[in-house]
Design an enzyme around this catalytic site. Sequence first.
Site, PDB file in Angstrom:
ATOM      1  N   SER A   1      -4.612   6.444  -8.018  1.00  0.00           N
ATOM      2  CA  SER A   1      -3.376   6.808  -7.331  1.00  0.00           C
ATOM      3  C   SER A   1      -2.411   5.629  -7.413  1.00  0.00           C
ATOM      4  O   SER A   1      -2.754   4.575  -7.954  1.00  0.00           O
ATOM      5  CB  SER A   1      -3.658   7.138  -5.868  1.00  0.00           C
ATOM      6  OG  SER A   1      -3.936   5.933  -5.176  1.00  0.00           O
ATOM      7  N   LYS A   2      -1.254   5.829  -6.833  1.00  0.00           N
ATOM      8  CA  LYS A   2      -0.205   4.805  -6.880  1.00  0.00           C
ATOM      9  C   LYS A   2      -0.698   3.454  -6.358  1.00  0.00           C
ATOM     10  O   LYS A   2      -0.221   2.409  -6.776  1.00  0.00           O
ATOM     11  CB  LYS A   2       0.989   5.255  -6.043  1.00  0.00           C
ATOM     12  CG  LYS A   2       1.930   6.122  -6.832  1.00  0.00           C
ATOM     13  CD  LYS A   2       3.347   5.946  -6.342  1.00  0.00           C
ATOM     14  CE  LYS A   2       4.341   6.500  -7.333  1.00  0.00           C
ATOM     15  NZ  LYS A   2       5.336   7.323  -6.757  1.00  0.00           N
ATOM     16  N   ARG A   3      -1.630   3.515  -5.424  1.00  0.00           N
ATOM     17  CA  ARG A   3      -2.209   2.300  -4.862  1.00  0.00           C
ATOM     18  C   ARG A   3      -2.704   1.350  -5.946  1.00  0.00           C
ATOM     19  O   ARG A   3      -2.717   0.143  -5.798  1.00  0.00           O
ATOM     20  CB  ARG A   3      -3.408   2.706  -4.010  1.00  0.00           C
ATOM     21  CG  ARG A   3      -3.348   2.306  -2.594  1.00  0.00           C
ATOM     22  CD  ARG A   3      -4.485   2.905  -1.783  1.00  0.00           C
ATOM     23  NE  ARG A   3      -5.217   4.000  -2.406  1.00  0.00           N
ATOM     24  CZ  ARG A   3      -6.450   3.868  -2.899  1.00  0.00           C
ATOM     25  NH1 ARG A   3      -7.065   2.731  -2.865  1.00  0.00           N
ATOM     26  NH2 ARG A   3      -7.060   4.922  -3.420  1.00  0.00           N
TER      27      ARG A   3
ATOM     28  N   GLY B   1      -1.425   0.786  -8.757  1.00  0.00           N
ATOM     29  CA  GLY B   1      -0.379   0.306  -9.661  1.00  0.00           C
ATOM     30  C   GLY B   1       0.242   1.497 -10.353  1.00  0.00           C
ATOM     31  O   GLY B   1       0.353   2.574  -9.769  1.00  0.00           O
TER      32      GLY B   1
END
Length: 469
Positions: free
Chosen positions: A237-239, A241
């Site tokens: 996920s965006k977490r 990067g």
Amino acid sequence: MTVVTRFAPSPTGYLHVGGARTALYSWLYAKRNNGKFILRIEDTDLERSTPEAVQAIIDGMQWLGMEGDGEIFYQTKRFDLYKSYVQQLLDEGKAYKCFLSKEALEALRERAEQTGERIDYEAENEKLDVVDDSVFVVRFRNPKTGSVKWNDAVRGEMEISNQEMDDMIILRSDGSPTYNFCVVIDDWQMGMSHVIRGEDHLINTAKQINIFEAFGAKVPTYAHCSMILGDDGKKLSKRHGAVGVMQYRDDGYLPQALINYLVRLGWSHGDQEVFTLEELFEHFDIENINNSASAFNTEKLNWMNQQYMKLLPAQEVAKHLVWHFENQGVNTANGPDLAVIVDLQAERVKTLKEMAEISQYFYQDFASLDEKAAKKHLRPVAKEPLSLVKEKLAQLSEWSEENIQAAINDTAEELEVGMGKVGMPLRVATTGSGNSPSLDVTLVHLAQEKVVERIDNALAFIAEREANQ
Ligand code: GLU
């Protein structure tokens, strides 16, 4: 058999790496078999699909160099076709109209949750006395017994019981066809031989196979790929990067490197890590897709990117590098050819973004000197070597690597100091930092007057520091 594959994204966001990887597998498999690769936009969810997301997907595919063969299909433009097939199933008794009200459905669902039994929508419809026949959905008459079996090209023999499947809605009350139905009609009508997609579609596959069979259509070969996880083992996920493909461009990766990285993330051919596209076209197969989840590893992607910056012809890398200079507001019209920068810097950086950042001094004056380097190397003791080397450089009638190196050597010799005492101040003066390729090859790509001017600026900087002490 003609191989036909497709990438069928729902345009609800950017093209993420998971989607890009299944697209790649489909594309490579078609290429390998001289087949056809279709891009189909599954935009039937009108509320969640956006034109921006469609564009982001097309841009991502283009950047990766994976264009579809022939036109791009949009499901929203094919509603009439889907509806005609809904009608066919109705006519053949393989689908039925369902008139159950919202309230009735809610009550049925509650009961089903308690009893664990499958809802028999058809029987419930038969119980209705009064029916408003203008409001209905169409449901597919799913087999009630037995199971759906297929030999998955990645996961082997699969079996899902029909007990797990409801009579699903294939046409909503507003007249729009539903996702699983459209996919079958398209895969059938487009002659799909192989459907390569994420394992999150396993249950959809079972539902879709039942619809294929209702039409007596040939079921494609399915290949369900495992998920890509972040390096901490959690769903990517965006977490973690960047997850959108275009973000990788912005971060300085070459599309060729991302392709190679993504292909290897879940597929192998012996121990080989780096593949040319031609090699992938030759070796890619579905059998060697891994059926366990793969973890995204940025370190490895960085390594791959550097390999590609060094392996590809510098001119090819330069085509991508220019974007980064432009993005950083640097005009590269006056200065060395970008391929020169690639040759000089590929060894020193992991991304094109960094490459552009550390090479700006070739095209424009730096706004400020690197603080630490200036403090260390632009001190009063550097005045003499800088002045002398400037004099020698200014006098060169031919601006060549050999002559530049000789000017530096002669300065060190005349002043009886080590080369570093000349080289480091000169490096900071001309490039703004203490880190650059060797000075002869660096300075030769700067104009002679520019080098002299920057040395003068550095001398002024030293004088100013002295005055302020
Ligand atoms: N549109 C689906 C998605 O984006 C993919 C469907 C498929 O590959 O069959 O998840």
